[in-house]
Structures are given as structure tokens and as C-alpha cells.
Write an enzyme that holds these catalytic residues in place. Sequence first.
Site, PDB file in Angstrom:
ATOM      1  N   ASP A   1      -0.420   7.749   9.704  1.00  0.00           N
ATOM      2  CA  ASP A   1      -1.247   7.027  10.674  1.00  0.00           C
ATOM      3  C   ASP A   1      -0.420   6.112  11.572  1.00  0.00           C
ATOM      4  O   ASP A   1      -0.952   5.259  12.259  1.00  0.00           O
ATOM      5  CB  ASP A   1      -2.307   6.198   9.946  1.00  0.00           C
ATOM      6  CG  ASP A   1      -1.688   5.268   8.900  1.00  0.00           C
ATOM      7  OD1 ASP A   1      -0.446   5.164   8.850  1.00  0.00           O
ATOM      8  OD2 ASP A   1      -2.451   4.650   8.131  1.00  0.00           O
TER       9      ASP A   1
ATOM     10  N   SER B   1       0.803  -1.228   0.000  1.00  0.00           N
ATOM     11  CA  SER B   1       0.000   0.000   0.000  1.00  0.00           C
ATOM     12  C   SER B   1       0.833   1.275   0.000  1.00  0.00           C
ATOM     13  O   SER B   1       0.394   2.297  -0.534  1.00  0.00           O
ATOM     14  CB  SER B   1      -0.938   0.006   1.210  1.00  0.00           C
ATOM     15  OG  SER B   1      -0.206  -0.124   2.416  1.00  0.00           O
TER      16      SER B   1
ATOM     17  N   HIS C   1       1.695   4.242   7.381  1.00  0.00           N
ATOM     18  CA  HIS C   1       1.811   4.737   6.011  1.00  0.00           C
ATOM     19  C   HIS C   1       2.442   6.131   5.985  1.00  0.00           C
ATOM     20  O   HIS C   1       2.347   6.878   6.957  1.00  0.00           O
ATOM     21  CB  HIS C   1       0.438   4.762   5.341  1.00  0.00           C
ATOM     22  CG  HIS C   1      -0.222   3.424   5.299  1.00  0.00           C
ATOM     23  ND1 HIS C   1      -1.123   3.016   6.262  1.00  0.00           N
ATOM     24  CD2 HIS C   1      -0.102   2.391   4.427  1.00  0.00           C
ATOM     25  CE1 HIS C   1      -1.531   1.782   5.976  1.00  0.00           C
ATOM     26  NE2 HIS C   1      -0.930   1.385   4.878  1.00  0.00           N
TER      27      HIS C   1
END
Length: 289
Positions: free
Chosen positions: A233, A62, A236
Site C-alpha cells: 500500500d 505493524s 507495508h
Amino acid sequence: MPCCKTCTTALYITAPARCSPNGMKYLLPVRLLLLTSCLYRRLTSASTMAAMWPKVILFRDSITQYSFKDGGWGAVLADKLQRRCDVLNRGISGYNTKFGSIILPKIITKETASNVAMVTIFFGANDASLPEINPQQHVPVIKYKHYLQSMIDYLKAIEINEERIILIGPPPVDEKAWEVECIKKGSTLNRKLAVTGEYSKACCEVADTNNINCIDLWTSMQKVQNWSEFLADGLHLSKKGAAFLEETLTPIVLKKLEYVGLQFPYWADIDRDDPAKTIEAYNPYCPSQ
């Protein structure tokens, strides 16, 4: 004379093809395969240049998938390589090295490898998940190294050598911030800073073994005061974190790709009376010629 390092390597490797006539039938296909990477691009006319436009492939989870967001590190890199290389985002959210090693041959095939100028492999954040909390994504550190090596071996097997590979280790984890996110999803803290550091170290070890460039985000980010600001967060990358990575990665990429010029000639250099002649003769891999 060869126009770049890739040509030099190919010509050096294929020198044994000048052996006895009996050996030519066996060596000729190998010779042609090795020359394909650079010489074919030199000889390809502008009319087929679209198919040969060099590609930089960003492969990971991600953190790469999100890299084309506003201010993302992938987007900024693509901007700096505009008209020289296509930057392709092949980030797959949630994946670890075990999953990644399976899909890599589906993303970069033997047939498409010749115009891949660079590959970044950026795994570890998911592999480092705590096995007792998140067994689905967890990969033991020994296996993590094995899967990284298998990806490198695959790329080398399709003629993408270590000069065209960059490993990026996982960034640090802000446990306090990430725990908040985990609780929101009904879980407890599933990653720890120290554990992720073990995977970062392992990534660097694999890179050293293979003589490949490695970016150690876990270490370098923590050298900066308030490094938690690099994370959106706790896991990330934030815009600051993306900028940190891009500023570290881009000089390495540009240095490796300095032999690649602009695709198609500069407009003012085109012969206005015979533009086709200029365009067809232009060589983006030796732009001075």
C-alpha cells in the site's frame, strides 16, 4: 572445552571468580548469572527442555505484526527454524520507538532472557511520520536514535548481547500509493521517501556504534527496478517485499544460530531398547556430542 561461542564468552568473563576467598561471595552470583545463558541449557535434561526451547523474538510495529500472514517474512523464518527455535511475533501495530522502549521490558524480562536466542528490532516507519500531519506517531530522528540505543542497552543489561540483536531499518515509502491510503482515512500524505531515508541512515548508525548487524531496507530495496512492488500500500510490505526481507534476514539468523541443533534427537538415532537414555543424554547445543 566450551561447546559454543556463548559458553566461551561466559567462561572467559567469569575467570576472575578464581580470586581470593574474600571475593567469592560477591562474584559467585555474577558468575552463576553469566553461565545461565548457555551452560544451564547444556545441563538441563530433556524433561525440562520445553521451558528452555530457544526463542527468536520479532519486535516492531505493524510490519512485524503482519509478518505471520500467508507468505509473511516471519512465517517463513519460523518454518526454517522449526524444531530449533520458537519464533515469536511481538509486532505492535502503530508503535514507534518511544512506545516500543517502554514495552520491551514487559515482553522480554530478566527472568525470560536466558532462552532468547535472537531479537530483531525493526522500527522507523512510524517514527518518520511528518510531525505537522501525524504528531502522535512522529519521533524526531535524534530521539529515534536515543530510543533505539535504550532498547539495545536494556537487552545488554539482561545478558542479551550484540551478537543476539539485529536492527532492521524502515523500508522506502511509495508516496503516490501511500497518499491514496492517507486520503481514504481523511488525511494528507504523512510520510515521505526522503524523510524515511534519514531514519534508515540513523538506524544503521546506531547499529555501527554497537557493532550490531543492520538490514538497510530503504537502500537495498531501491536498488531493484520497480521497487514499489515490494510495498502493498506504499508503506507495508507486499508478499514480494516480505520475501525480499526474509531472504536478507534468514542467512544472518541461521549463521548466528548455527550452534543450535534440532530439539531432541533424530528418531533413527534413538536407542529403541533404552530410548530414555538417548533422549536424556542428547545436547541440542552440541548435537554432534
